[in-house]
Design a protein around this motif. Structure first.
Motif, PDB file in Angstrom:
ATOM      1  N   UNK A 220       0.831  -1.199   0.000  1.00  0.00           N
ATOM      2  CA  UNK A 220       0.000   0.000   0.000  1.00  0.00           C
ATOM      3  C   UNK A 220       0.870   1.255   0.000  1.00  0.00           C
ATOM      4  N   UNK A 221       0.463   2.233  -0.811  1.00  0.00           N
ATOM      5  CA  UNK A 221       1.182   3.510  -0.846  1.00  0.00           C
ATOM      6  C   UNK A 221       0.846   4.325   0.386  1.00  0.00           C
ATOM      7  N   UNK A 222       1.888   4.827   1.074  1.00  0.00           N
ATOM      8  CA  UNK A 222       1.726   5.656   2.265  1.00  0.00           C
ATOM      9  C   UNK A 222       2.351   7.025   1.978  1.00  0.00           C
TER      10      UNK A 222
ATOM     11  N   UNK B 290     -15.259  -7.083  -1.808  1.00  0.00           N
ATOM     12  CA  UNK B 290     -15.419  -5.645  -1.602  1.00  0.00           C
ATOM     13  C   UNK B 290     -14.793  -4.880  -2.765  1.00  0.00           C
ATOM     14  N   UNK B 291     -15.455  -3.805  -3.207  1.00  0.00           N
ATOM     15  CA  UNK B 291     -14.903  -2.950  -4.262  1.00  0.00           C
ATOM     16  C   UNK B 291     -14.005  -1.903  -3.622  1.00  0.00           C
TER      17      UNK B 291
ATOM     18  N   UNK C 163     -12.005  -6.902   3.204  1.00  0.00           N
ATOM     19  CA  UNK C 163     -11.958  -5.739   2.311  1.00  0.00           C
ATOM     20  C   UNK C 163     -10.583  -5.549   1.671  1.00  0.00           C
ATOM     21  N   UNK C 164      -9.511  -5.811   2.408  1.00  0.00           N
ATOM     22  CA  UNK C 164      -8.176  -5.531   1.894  1.00  0.00           C
ATOM     23  C   UNK C 164      -7.522  -6.724   1.209  1.00  0.00           C
ATOM     24  N   UNK C 165      -7.911  -7.939   1.592  1.00  0.00           N
ATOM     25  CA  UNK C 165      -7.205  -9.115   1.077  1.00  0.00           C
ATOM     26  C   UNK C 165      -8.117 -10.156   0.446  1.00  0.00           C
TER      27      UNK C 165
ATOM     28  N   UNK D  92      -7.288   0.780  -4.068  1.00  0.00           N
ATOM     29  CA  UNK D  92      -7.661   0.254  -5.382  1.00  0.00           C
ATOM     30  C   UNK D  92      -6.480  -0.438  -6.066  1.00  0.00           C
ATOM     31  N   UNK D  93      -5.266   0.020  -5.800  1.00  0.00           N
ATOM     32  CA  UNK D  93      -4.071  -0.571  -6.414  1.00  0.00           C
ATOM     33  C   UNK D  93      -3.203  -1.164  -5.318  1.00  0.00           C
TER      34      UNK D  93
END
Length: 235
Positions: A87-89, A164-165, A121-123, A171-172
């Motif tokens: 994930x971008x932080x 989950x969308x 939701x994330x994985x 999203x990326x």
């Protein structure tokens, strides 16, 4: 120098819940996710002549993280893998490898429910076996944020139609199953920096070394976060 026992032989080592009464509190910044407060207090509440201390702190809702583990068969035998997302932080300008995690930002959800939701939701994963792995404060000198990391096992993928969308940074956010030894090496070599990932991986190694006997139940008492919902202090 003589050794000083933090427990004085009376009880196991533990942090002490001794909050100082706040004399003055003001929200100096209201953010989208967290606020900044300025609070004044005395280190010795009984010492009326003592000048109060003033500190600014991030008022955070708290969060959970999930270390999902699966066992894959290989030519050299069973191999443990953990689920990581990248994930971008923006504050650090990096894409970090992280265990799935998220804020306690839905009213009425207990910690385990938050963890189940975030893992899905994330994985795009769900698990049939859950334990409490470790609890910690991210930055107790300047933030109220407290995080519980759960261990999730017997993991399976959620069917595509039920997923989950994801939007915004999520999203990326690719998912990877990485060998536990490889992730441990990355943590010890300083190649992985997300705090929940570092804490979770080292805690998992400690639990495994002790034969999993120290794992706590999924609903174990949680450390306090003064400004967050639903926390309580262990007796």
């Amino acid at each position: 120098m003589p050794e000083i026992s933090a427990c004085a032989g009376r009880s196991p080592l533990r942090d002490l819940h001794v909050p100082r009464p706040v004399k003055k509190s003001k929200t100096v910044y209201e953010g989208r996710v967290w606020d900044i407060a300025r609070e004044s207090f005395r280190m010795d509440p009984e010492h009326k002549g003592q000048d109060p201390l003033t500190r600014e702190l991030m008022v955070h809702p708290g969060a959970v993280a999930v270390l999902a583990v699966r066992t894959q068969l290989s030519t050299v035998g069973p191999r443990e893998q953990v689920a990581l997302v990248r994930q971008y932080r923006h504050p650090v300008g990096m894409e970090l490898w992280e265990v799935p995690a998220g804020l306690r930002d839905v009213d009425g959800e207990d910690l385990h429910q938050v963890a189940v939701r975030e893992l899905a939701e994330e994985a795009d994963l769900r698990a049939r076996e859950w334990h409490t792995l470790v609890d910690y404060y991210t930055s107790p000198g300047g933030s109220t944020e407290a995080i519980r990391v759960f261990l999730a096992r017997q993991v399976e993928e959620i069917p595509e139609a039920e997923r989950h969308a994801r939007t915004d940074e999520e999203a990326a956010m690719p998912l990877a199953w990485v060998g536990l030894d490889e992730v441990t090496d990355a943590v010890l070599d300083g190649r992985v920096h997300n705090p929940s990932t570092v804490v979770a991986i080292l805690a998992l190694g400690a639990h495994r070394a002790q034969g999993w006997r120290r794992l706590r139940p999924v609903d174990a008492p949680f450390v306090p976060d003064r400004h967050g919902p639903g926390a309580d202090w262990p007796a």
